[in-house]
Motif scaffolding. Structure first.
Motif, short mmCIF file in Angstrom:
data_model
loop_
_atom_site.label_atom_id
_atom_site.label_comp_id
_atom_site.label_asym_id
_atom_site.label_seq_id
_atom_site.Cartn_x
_atom_site.Cartn_y
_atom_site.Cartn_z
N LEU A 61 0.84 -1.20 0.00
CA LEU A 61 0.00 0.00 0.00
C LEU A 61 0.87 1.25 0.00
O LEU A 61 0.55 2.24 -0.66
CB LEU A 61 -0.91 0.01 1.23
N PRO A 66 -2.24 4.62 -1.85
CA PRO A 66 -3.67 4.33 -2.06
C PRO A 66 -4.53 5.60 -2.09
O PRO A 66 -4.35 6.48 -1.25
CB PRO A 66 -4.04 3.47 -0.83
N PRO A 67 -5.47 5.68 -3.07
CA PRO A 67 -6.39 6.81 -3.06
C PRO A 67 -7.38 6.71 -1.89
O PRO A 67 -7.49 5.66 -1.25
CB PRO A 67 -7.12 6.68 -4.40
N GLY A 68 -8.07 7.79 -1.62
CA GLY A 68 -8.98 7.84 -0.47
C GLY A 68 -10.15 6.88 -0.58
O GLY A 68 -10.38 6.29 -1.64
N PRO A 69 -10.93 6.76 0.52
CA PRO A 69 -12.04 5.78 0.55
C PRO A 69 -13.22 6.20 -0.32
O PRO A 69 -14.14 5.40 -0.51
CB PRO A 69 -12.42 5.75 2.03
N GLY A 74 -10.54 2.80 -3.45
CA GLY A 74 -10.50 2.95 -1.99
C GLY A 74 -11.59 2.15 -1.31
O GLY A 74 -11.37 1.55 -0.26
N ARG A 75 -12.78 2.11 -1.94
CA ARG A 75 -13.89 1.33 -1.36
C ARG A 75 -13.57 -0.16 -1.42
O ARG A 75 -13.83 -0.90 -0.48
CB ARG A 75 -15.19 1.63 -2.11
N LEU A 77 -10.61 -1.46 -1.39
CA LEU A 77 -9.60 -1.72 -0.37
C LEU A 77 -10.23 -1.83 1.02
O LEU A 77 -9.86 -2.70 1.82
CB LEU A 77 -8.54 -0.60 -0.37
N LEU A 78 -11.21 -0.96 1.27
CA LEU A 78 -11.91 -0.99 2.55
C LEU A 78 -12.59 -2.35 2.76
O LEU A 78 -12.50 -2.95 3.84
CB LEU A 78 -12.94 0.14 2.58
N LEU A 81 -9.90 -5.04 3.39
CA LEU A 81 -9.38 -5.00 4.75
C LEU A 81 -10.39 -5.58 5.75
O LEU A 81 -10.03 -6.31 6.68
CB LEU A 81 -9.03 -3.55 5.14
N ALA A 82 -11.68 -5.25 5.52
CA ALA A 82 -12.72 -5.77 6.42
C ALA A 82 -12.81 -7.30 6.31
O ALA A 82 -12.95 -8.00 7.33
CB ALA A 82 -14.06 -5.15 6.08
N VAL A 84 -10.35 -9.28 5.46
CA VAL A 84 -9.15 -9.84 6.10
C VAL A 84 -9.33 -9.90 7.62
O VAL A 84 -8.97 -10.89 8.26
CB VAL A 84 -7.89 -9.01 5.72
N LEU B 49 -3.96 -3.96 11.55
CA LEU B 49 -4.99 -3.85 10.51
C LEU B 49 -6.09 -2.86 10.89
O LEU B 49 -6.56 -2.09 10.04
CB LEU B 49 -5.63 -5.22 10.26
N LEU B 53 -7.10 0.31 8.79
CA LEU B 53 -8.50 0.51 8.39
C LEU B 53 -9.00 1.89 8.81
O LEU B 53 -9.63 2.61 8.03
CB LEU B 53 -9.36 -0.57 9.04
N HIS B 56 -7.25 4.61 6.77
CA HIS B 56 -7.75 4.61 5.40
C HIS B 56 -9.16 5.21 5.34
O HIS B 56 -9.48 6.00 4.45
CB HIS B 56 -7.75 3.19 4.83
N ALA B 57 -10.01 4.83 6.31
CA ALA B 57 -11.39 5.35 6.32
C ALA B 57 -11.40 6.86 6.50
O ALA B 57 -12.30 7.54 5.99
CB ALA B 57 -12.18 4.67 7.44
N SER B 58 -10.38 7.38 7.21
CA SER B 58 -10.33 8.84 7.39
C SER B 58 -9.62 9.53 6.22
O SER B 58 -9.52 10.76 6.20
CB SER B 58 -9.63 9.17 8.70
N GLY B 59 -9.12 8.75 5.28
CA GLY B 59 -8.54 9.31 4.06
C GLY B 59 -7.07 9.71 4.15
O GLY B 59 -6.55 10.33 3.24
N GLY B 60 -6.40 9.33 5.23
CA GLY B 60 -5.01 9.78 5.40
C GLY B 60 -3.96 8.70 5.21
O GLY B 60 -2.79 8.90 5.56
N LEU B 61 -4.35 7.55 4.63
CA LEU B 61 -3.41 6.43 4.55
C LEU B 61 -2.23 6.71 3.61
O LEU B 61 -1.08 6.40 3.95
CB LEU B 61 -4.15 5.16 4.09
N ALA B 62 -2.53 7.31 2.46
CA ALA B 62 -1.46 7.57 1.48
C ALA B 62 -0.41 8.50 2.08
O ALA B 62 0.79 8.26 1.94
CB ALA B 62 -2.05 8.17 0.21
N LEU B 65 1.63 6.56 4.87
CA LEU B 65 2.57 5.56 4.38
C LEU B 65 3.68 6.18 3.53
O LEU B 65 4.78 5.64 3.47
CB LEU B 65 1.83 4.48 3.57
#
Lengths: 143, 194
Positions: A61, A66-69, A74-75, A77-78, A81-82, A84, B49, B53, B56-62, B65
């Motif tokens: 990643l 990765p682009p946002g959710p 992004g969806r 990926l969400l 992850l869920a 997993v 994880l 998660l 990523h849900a808050s949009g700050g993963l990129a 990382l």
């Protein structure tokens, strides 16, 4: 420079886990394996492989950015992850179930058919969820 | 746990060197039991994880990382994994998952989590601060202050993680016990085929 080895390790770990769970599902289902020992040995490898999968997955990643959710990617990926997380929950119950069966029976004897069927179902379910994760990974990799 | 107890008992037994006996001896000499390895790995990967998660849900993963070096990330994960294994092993050597009460297990989990949190922070700070101190970039007094405050926060965070992890471990162990099929009065094992 580290992206390729990390990706390769991720794919190899996934192959070992999918292959191992599928072989155990089939073997317990057909009665090819009748004792607990192979499953117990595999569980050591399984949890080691899970650790490798997660750390290399996060590494992948990082290299992908990765682009946002809010995006389709992004969806997906969400969802991956869920799934997993759900797989991990199911797998820990499967391993502890196996350990508790081991506590009840003699390790050197063949398993009771009821226990064999339970293990076969548990490994079958794990393999099926793994295949679902592989499909999600394909979608993430190739759209 | 019966598995741990059986492993300890089998260490004391003098068995002949047949194939299964050798296998048993090999597993008994392992420093970590399968339950410990499983639960420690499960707790570690779930911890990581859920963090991924949430970020990523808050949009700050990129962004998060992108600021991390891959090898450093792998090293930190392995360090955390090893600490979880040691913490869970410490708890399992003192209390049994199947016979100890929930409060005893949770208390041990909180204690192990607090210590793990502090050791994790100290490990990270040791690596980060040694080079800073050597180059004269930070005064020892301010480093000590950061260490004290950081250790307090890490102990609390680690304690909460230990509490949640021990509750989760108890829950999954109980769930596995519930799913274990009952054999009633049937023979538990069948004779080995020759």
């Amino acid at each position: 420079m580290t992206a390729l080895p990390i990706r390769t390790l991720h794919v190899l770990a996934m192959a070992v886990l999918v292959g191992g769970t599928t072989v155990l599902w089939y073997s317990y289902r057909c009665g090819t394996i009748a004792s607990l020992a192979p499953a117990k040995q595999f569980e050591w490898l399984f949890w080691g492989g899970v650790g490798v999968l997660v750390v290399t997955g996060v590494g992948n990643l990082g290299s992908l950015g990765p682009p946002g959710p809010g995006t389709d990617w992004g969806r997906t990926l969400l969802v991956k992850l869920a799934v997993v997380v759900a797989l991990l929950g199911g797998s820990v119950v499967r391993t502890l179930l196996l350990v508790q069966i081991g506590d009840r029976v003699n390790t050197f004897d063949d398993l009771h058919p009821v226990h064999r069927r339970t293990l076969s179902r548990a490994y079958g379910a794990t393999a099926a969820v793994f295949l679902g994760i592989v499909v999600l990974a394909e979608v993430l990799a190739h759209g | 746990m019966a598995e741990d107890q059986r492993e300890q008992e089998s260490m004391a037994d003098n068995v002949s060197e047949t194939e299964p006996a050798r296998d048993s001896k090999q597993s008994s000499t392992r420093p970590v039991s399968l339950v410990t390895w499983t639960l420690a790995t499960f707790d570690t990967v779930l911890f990581v994880l859920l963090g991924v998660l949430a970020v990523h849900a808050s949009g700050g993963l990129a962004d998060l990382l992108a600021g991390l070096n891959t090898l450093v990330g792998v090293a930190v994960f392995c360090y955390l994994w090893a600490l979880f294994v040691l913490a869970v092993r410490w708890v399992h050597r003192r209390v049994s998952l199947d016979s100890a009460g929930v409060s005893t297990l949770v208390l041990h989990g909180v204690a192990a989590g607090s210590v793990t949190g502090v050791v994790f922070l100290l490990g990270l700070l040791a690596v980060a601060l040694v080079s800073t101190l050597q180059s004269g970039g930070a005064r020892p007094q301010s480093v000590l202050l950061v260490l004290l405050i950081g250790a307090g926060v890490a102990a609390v965070v680690g304690g909460v993680v230990g509490l949640l992890a021990s509750l989760l471990d108890i829950a999954v162990y109980g769930l596995a016990g519930t799913l274990l099929p009952e054999l009633g009065n049937e023979r538990v094992t069948e004779p080995r085929r020759r």
